[in-house]
Every structure is written in C-alpha cells, then in structure tokens.
Design a protein around this motif. Structure first.
Motif, PDB file in Angstrom:
ATOM      1  N   GLU A   7      -5.647  -5.055  12.674  1.00  0.00           N
ATOM      2  CA  GLU A   7      -4.939  -6.008  11.801  1.00  0.00           C
ATOM      3  C   GLU A   7      -6.395  -6.799  10.938  1.00  0.00           C
ATOM      4  O   GLU A   7      -6.098  -7.098   9.895  1.00  0.00           O
ATOM      5  CB  GLU A   7      -4.519  -7.328  12.611  1.00  0.00           C
ATOM      6  N   ALA A   8      -7.436  -6.921  11.588  1.00  0.00           N
ATOM      7  CA  ALA A   8      -8.574  -7.469  10.863  1.00  0.00           C
ATOM      8  C   ALA A   8      -8.930  -6.768   9.665  1.00  0.00           C
ATOM      9  O   ALA A   8      -9.250  -7.041   8.394  1.00  0.00           O
ATOM     10  CB  ALA A   8      -9.761  -7.736  11.856  1.00  0.00           C
ATOM     11  N   ASP A   9      -8.881  -5.298   9.780  1.00  0.00           N
ATOM     12  CA  ASP A   9      -9.337  -4.227   8.676  1.00  0.00           C
ATOM     13  C   ASP A   9      -8.444  -4.479   7.553  1.00  0.00           C
ATOM     14  O   ASP A   9      -8.598  -4.395   6.556  1.00  0.00           O
ATOM     15  CB  ASP A   9      -9.358  -2.851   9.356  1.00  0.00           C
ATOM     16  N   ARG A  10      -6.950  -4.695   7.998  1.00  0.00           N
ATOM     17  CA  ARG A  10      -6.070  -4.678   6.981  1.00  0.00           C
ATOM     18  C   ARG A  10      -6.068  -6.114   6.019  1.00  0.00           C
ATOM     19  O   ARG A  10      -6.065  -5.892   4.782  1.00  0.00           O
ATOM     20  CB  ARG A  10      -4.535  -4.824   7.602  1.00  0.00           C
ATOM     21  N   LEU A  11      -6.530  -7.244   6.767  1.00  0.00           N
ATOM     22  CA  LEU A  11      -6.791  -8.363   5.960  1.00  0.00           C
ATOM     23  C   LEU A  11      -7.856  -8.256   5.017  1.00  0.00           C
ATOM     24  O   LEU A  11      -8.054  -8.677   3.925  1.00  0.00           O
ATOM     25  CB  LEU A  11      -6.963  -9.456   7.107  1.00  0.00           C
ATOM     26  N   GLN A  12      -9.045  -7.490   5.661  1.00  0.00           N
ATOM     27  CA  GLN A  12     -10.066  -7.369   4.680  1.00  0.00           C
ATOM     28  C   GLN A  12      -9.915  -6.615   3.590  1.00  0.00           C
ATOM     29  O   GLN A  12     -10.354  -6.577   2.454  1.00  0.00           O
ATOM     30  CB  GLN A  12     -11.487  -6.758   5.666  1.00  0.00           C
TER      31      GLN A  12
ATOM     32  N   ALA B  26       1.055  -1.073  -0.015  1.00  0.00           N
ATOM     33  CA  ALA B  26       0.095  -0.007   0.043  1.00  0.00           C
ATOM     34  C   ALA B  26       0.872   1.402  -0.028  1.00  0.00           C
ATOM     35  O   ALA B  26       2.192   1.074   0.583  1.00  0.00           O
ATOM     36  CB  ALA B  26      -0.750   0.135   1.263  1.00  0.00           C
ATOM     37  N   PRO B  27       0.429   2.463  -0.397  1.00  0.00           N
ATOM     38  CA  PRO B  27       1.118   3.649  -0.303  1.00  0.00           C
ATOM     39  C   PRO B  27       1.633   3.846   1.254  1.00  0.00           C
ATOM     40  O   PRO B  27       0.708   3.637   1.884  1.00  0.00           O
ATOM     41  CB  PRO B  27       0.129   4.737  -0.998  1.00  0.00           C
ATOM     42  N   PRO B  28       2.368   4.551   1.336  1.00  0.00           N
ATOM     43  CA  PRO B  28       2.865   4.901   2.714  1.00  0.00           C
ATOM     44  C   PRO B  28       1.868   6.216   3.243  1.00  0.00           C
ATOM     45  O   PRO B  28       0.989   6.646   2.380  1.00  0.00           O
ATOM     46  CB  PRO B  28       4.148   5.599   2.789  1.00  0.00           C
TER      47      PRO B  28
ATOM     48  N   CYS C  71      -3.119  -2.685  -2.347  1.00  0.00           N
ATOM     49  CA  CYS C  71      -4.207  -1.654  -1.747  1.00  0.00           C
ATOM     50  C   CYS C  71      -4.174  -0.089  -2.126  1.00  0.00           C
ATOM     51  O   CYS C  71      -2.766   0.241  -2.331  1.00  0.00           O
ATOM     52  CB  CYS C  71      -4.102  -1.732  -0.166  1.00  0.00           C
ATOM     53  N   SER C  72      -4.976   0.465  -2.420  1.00  0.00           N
ATOM     54  CA  SER C  72      -4.844   1.813  -3.172  1.00  0.00           C
ATOM     55  C   SER C  72      -4.601   2.948  -1.980  1.00  0.00           C
ATOM     56  O   SER C  72      -4.215   3.883  -2.212  1.00  0.00           O
ATOM     57  CB  SER C  72      -6.301   2.109  -3.917  1.00  0.00           C
ATOM     58  N   ARG C  73      -4.718   2.632  -0.800  1.00  0.00           N
ATOM     59  CA  ARG C  73      -4.706   3.562   0.334  1.00  0.00           C
ATOM     60  C   ARG C  73      -3.937   2.715   1.333  1.00  0.00           C
ATOM     61  O   ARG C  73      -3.707   1.532   1.766  1.00  0.00           O
ATOM     62  CB  ARG C  73      -5.996   3.908   0.872  1.00  0.00           C
ATOM     63  N   SER C  74      -3.162   3.711   2.205  1.00  0.00           N
ATOM     64  CA  SER C  74      -2.284   3.084   3.295  1.00  0.00           C
ATOM     65  C   SER C  74      -3.184   2.284   4.314  1.00  0.00           C
ATOM     66  O   SER C  74      -4.240   2.737   4.790  1.00  0.00           O
ATOM     67  CB  SER C  74      -1.712   4.322   4.029  1.00  0.00           C
ATOM     68  N   VAL C  75      -2.725   1.049   4.799  1.00  0.00           N
ATOM     69  CA  VAL C  75      -3.254   0.303   5.801  1.00  0.00           C
ATOM     70  C   VAL C  75      -2.328   0.255   6.908  1.00  0.00           C
ATOM     71  O   VAL C  75      -2.662  -0.621   8.027  1.00  0.00           O
ATOM     72  CB  VAL C  75      -3.530  -1.142   5.110  1.00  0.00           C
ATOM     73  N   LYS C  76      -1.441   0.891   7.267  1.00  0.00           N
ATOM     74  CA  LYS C  76      -0.445   0.762   8.172  1.00  0.00           C
ATOM     75  C   LYS C  76      -1.091   0.896   9.596  1.00  0.00           C
ATOM     76  O   LYS C  76      -0.891   0.386  10.398  1.00  0.00           O
ATOM     77  CB  LYS C  76       0.517   1.782   8.011  1.00  0.00           C
ATOM     78  N   GLU C  77      -1.861   1.917   9.818  1.00  0.00           N
ATOM     79  CA  GLU C  77      -2.538   2.210  10.956  1.00  0.00           C
ATOM     80  C   GLU C  77      -3.754   1.552  11.257  1.00  0.00           C
ATOM     81  O   GLU C  77      -4.596   1.770  12.312  1.00  0.00           O
ATOM     82  CB  GLU C  77      -2.979   3.738  11.418  1.00  0.00           C
ATOM     83  N   MET C  78      -4.322   0.615  10.329  1.00  0.00           N
ATOM     84  CA  MET C  78      -5.615  -0.065  10.388  1.00  0.00           C
ATOM     85  C   MET C  78      -5.357  -1.331  11.450  1.00  0.00           C
ATOM     86  O   MET C  78      -4.132  -1.868  11.619  1.00  0.00           O
ATOM     87  CB  MET C  78      -6.017  -0.623   9.150  1.00  0.00           C
TER      88      MET C  78
END
Length: 260
Positions: free
Chosen positions: A182-187, A120-122, A173-180
């Motif tokens: 874990e369950a949301d990142r997987l989704q 994902a982008p930073p 991923c089109s948007r950063s997922v770093k701060e999500m």
C-alpha cells in the motif's frame, strides 16, 4: 547463397537490410507488434510482425542478425504497456500469433471530448488498447447499452468507434500497482500526478471520467495542476472494484449524457 536479414536500431526507428534491399520503419509509424511461432519437422518460422495502420506490415525473423538488440531496445523506444511481453514470447504456443504492443496514439482522437482515467494498466498482460482487457469489454457493453446497434461488437472496430466518439483512455500510473504494498502504491500515484497533469493539459478534454475511487485525490490534483477547466469530472468504480452491472450501468448513463 542467401544473406540473413540484418537489423539496425536507433532512436528514430529500425532498418532491415538484406543485400541491396532495405526496409525502414520509424517507431512512431508502428501501429501494432505481434509475435508469431510456427514450427514443424520441415521448417521453423518465428519472429515479429510490425503492423502499420494502413494494413501494411513487415516481418522480422528471430534468425536475423541483431534480433537480440531489437528486443532489448523495444522498451527503450516504445511504451510497452504489457510488462510480461518477453514472457509471452517465450511461452507462445506453436502455430499462434500473439499481440505484444499496440500504439495507443493510433486510437487518440484529434480532439478529446471525454478523457477516461484509469488507475493503472492491469498486471495480467492485457491492456485496453490491445483489445483484450476486461475494462474494454465492460466499456463496450456500456456504450452498447447507451447507444444501441451502432456500437461494433468486434473489439478492434469498437476501439475505432471509441475514437470516433472523441473518447480516450489514459492511466494515472504507467505500470500496474496491483501487487505493490500500500505504501508503495501511494508513492507511485503521488509521483504520477505531474505526468497525468501534462496529459490532461495536452488533451484539454471537456469531461473527465475517473475509473478508480482510490485515484480520486491524485486525479483531482493533476486536474488542478493542469490548469484545464472541464465541464464535469465524474468518478465510476472500475469493474475490478465493483460488480459488472453497476459499472456498465453507471458508465452507460455517462455515455448517454455525453451524446446529447
């Protein structure tokens, strides 16, 4: 009496009119967008600068009629990878020009030999094709280690060199997922598989280089879904997940192999 500029926005592009003068810009023609701020006791000059790839540009002042409408529609018609671009405008220091958008398609080769896939982008406002990310610096170092003096030092020159070598970068991923969580990142990763598969099918690369170990299952799923048969699919841990030297060395070896 002078007339203020008037901005009109639609799905095709935007126009800037002033009396009998009119400038038309299509969204697809826009190479980069900068925000400029210059204020003094004598004058105030703030606004956007729209670059074309050929070096021409159009400036739009924030005093123009329709300014707020223009800002509200940028994300609607352009892929603004930097989600903090509005805040960057608000915080822009005086006598400064900042880049808020780069059309990554301008760096897309006609034929993609190697497709590099990030997770994902930073989330820090930087981006590979903005010329300011950690990933860009590390990739540039890897190319220099592999190919020597032919690799430009300037970031923008390197991005053109990167294209000339038929490499391109996309993200799962089109948007950063770093701060999500874990369950949301997987989704989000799971929901992104179909889009990535379409990108792989569109580019039809000979090789894929995946830059994030956590993305591996979804990248492989996207590759299978795309129906594209690649000569190789390799995985390198990104600089964020691995030490700098290991990443540069691993990627440099892949660059050497692709140059043969």
């Amino acid at each position: 009496m002078s007339h203020p500029d008037k901005i009109t926005v639609n799905e095709k592009g935007l126009s800037i009119t002033n009396g009998s003068y009119e400038a038309l810009m299509e969204w697809a023609e826009i190479f980069r967008i900068h925000y400029s701020r210059c204020e003094s006791e004598l004058y105030v000059d703030r606004g956007l600068i729209f670059d074309y790839e050929n070096g021409e540009f159009v400036e739009i002042s924030d005093t123009a009629e329709g300014w707020d409408t223009l800002l509200d529609n940028l994300e609607r018609y352009l892929a603004m990878e930097d989600s903090t671009w509005r805040q960057k405008i608000a915080d822009c220091p005086n006598e400064t020009v900042i880049t808020i958008y780069v059309n990554d398609r301008m760096f897309q080769p006609e034929c993609v030999n190697t497709l590099m896939i990030g997770d994902a982008p930073p989330g820090d406002g930087t981006f590979f094709f903005n010329g300011d990310s950690v990933l860009l610096e590390r990739v540039k170092e890897a190319f220099a280690a592999a190919l020597g003096e032919d690799v430009p030092e300037d970031h923008w020159d390197f991005l053109h060199f990167f294209r000339s070598r038929e490499w391109f970068l996309v993200h799962l991923c089109s948007r950063s997922v770093k701060e999500m969580p874990e369950a949301d990142r997987l989704q989000v990763r799971q929901q992104s598989v179909a889009r990535l598969a379409q990108q792989i099918a569109a580019h039809r690369p000979l090789s894929i280089v995946c830059l994030h170990g956590d993305s591996k299952p979804w990248v492989l799923s996207a590759l299978q879904l795309s129906g594209v048969e690649v000569e190789r699919c390799v995985f390198v841990e990104s600089p964020a997940d691995n030490d700098k030297d290991s990443f540069v060395n691993e990627l440099a070896e892949i660059v050497r192999q692709s140059a043969v």
